[in-house]
Enzyme design. Structure first.
Site, PDB file in Angstrom:
ATOM      1  N   TYR A 120      44.267 -18.079 -20.117  1.00 43.82           N
ATOM      2  CA  TYR A 120      43.177 -18.746 -20.037  1.00 43.82           C
ATOM      3  C   TYR A 120      43.564 -20.199 -19.952  1.00 43.82           C
ATOM      4  O   TYR A 120      44.564 -20.727 -20.763  1.00 43.82           O
ATOM      5  CB  TYR A 120      41.900 -18.220 -20.839  1.00 43.82           C
ATOM      6  CG  TYR A 120      42.087 -18.827 -22.086  1.00 43.82           C
ATOM      7  CD1 TYR A 120      41.595 -20.088 -22.625  1.00 43.82           C
ATOM      8  CD2 TYR A 120      42.747 -18.021 -23.240  1.00 43.82           C
ATOM      9  CE1 TYR A 120      41.922 -20.564 -24.072  1.00 43.82           C
ATOM     10  CE2 TYR A 120      42.967 -18.594 -24.494  1.00 43.82           C
ATOM     11  CZ  TYR A 120      42.294 -19.757 -24.574  1.00 43.82           C
ATOM     12  OH  TYR A 120      42.356 -20.146 -26.093  1.00 43.82           O
ATOM     13  N   CYS A 121      42.590 -20.935 -19.208  1.00 40.10           N
ATOM     14  CA  CYS A 121      42.694 -22.487 -19.309  1.00 40.10           C
ATOM     15  C   CYS A 121      41.358 -23.170 -19.347  1.00 40.10           C
ATOM     16  O   CYS A 121      40.490 -21.977 -19.905  1.00 40.10           O
ATOM     17  CB  CYS A 121      43.548 -23.184 -18.172  1.00 40.10           C
ATOM     18  SG  CYS A 121      42.831 -22.811 -16.683  1.00 40.10           S
ATOM     19  N   GLN A 122      41.153 -24.167 -19.162  1.00 38.59           N
ATOM     20  CA  GLN A 122      39.701 -24.680 -19.130  1.00 38.59           C
ATOM     21  C   GLN A 122      38.813 -24.108 -17.917  1.00 38.59           C
ATOM     22  O   GLN A 122      37.684 -23.593 -18.372  1.00 38.59           O
ATOM     23  CB  GLN A 122      39.540 -26.111 -18.894  1.00 38.59           C
ATOM     24  CG  GLN A 122      38.229 -26.792 -19.266  1.00 38.59           C
ATOM     25  CD  GLN A 122      38.037 -26.717 -21.014  1.00 38.59           C
ATOM     26  OE1 GLN A 122      38.790 -26.518 -21.731  1.00 38.59           O
ATOM     27  NE2 GLN A 122      36.722 -26.581 -21.008  1.00 38.59           N
TER      28      GLN A 122
END
Length: 124
Positions: A84-86
């Protein structure tokens, strides 16, 4: 003018091809689906360290996408990888790199960390 139009069509075609190809190796999961499996997997936050310190999913390791090539030895090909990232764009780039390096079981949190409602940890 014709050259510009041809270049635009080629760029669009490449983008569409990458999008559909990515769907063959990257599984986008809802938050509920992500929660069901991430504890049995490698949970990787691909954001930069300062973003990670402001808050991350409990149990996540920080391997920024900008460092992923150099840090592949920290990851196992025989375990699922939950990324995941932002907002999902950097985790998609990380998934592409992992796929090229032979990783098979790759998942991504749809909507990224900004949509996460579960437990988080922050550095003091």
């Amino acid at each position: 003018m014709t050259f510009l139009l041809i270049a635009l069509v080629v760029l669009l075609a490449v983008s569409i091809f990458r999008f559909y190809r990515q769907r063959t190796y990257l599984n986008g999961l809802t938050e509920e689906q992500f929660r069901e499996g991430y504890r049995k997997a490698q949970l990787i936050d691909v954001r930069e360290p300062q973003e990670f310190e402001r808050g991350h999913i409990l149990g996540a390791r920080n391997i920024p996408v900008t460092q992923m090539k150099q840090r592949l030895v920290e990851m196992r090909k025989d375990k699922p990888v939950y990324l995941y990232c932002q907002n999902s764009s950097r985790s998609a780039r990380a998934a592409q790199l992992l796929h090229k390096k032979g990783f098979k079981d790759i998942y991504q949190l749809k909507g990224g960390f900004k949509k996460w409602t579960g437990k988080i940890k922050t550095k003091k």
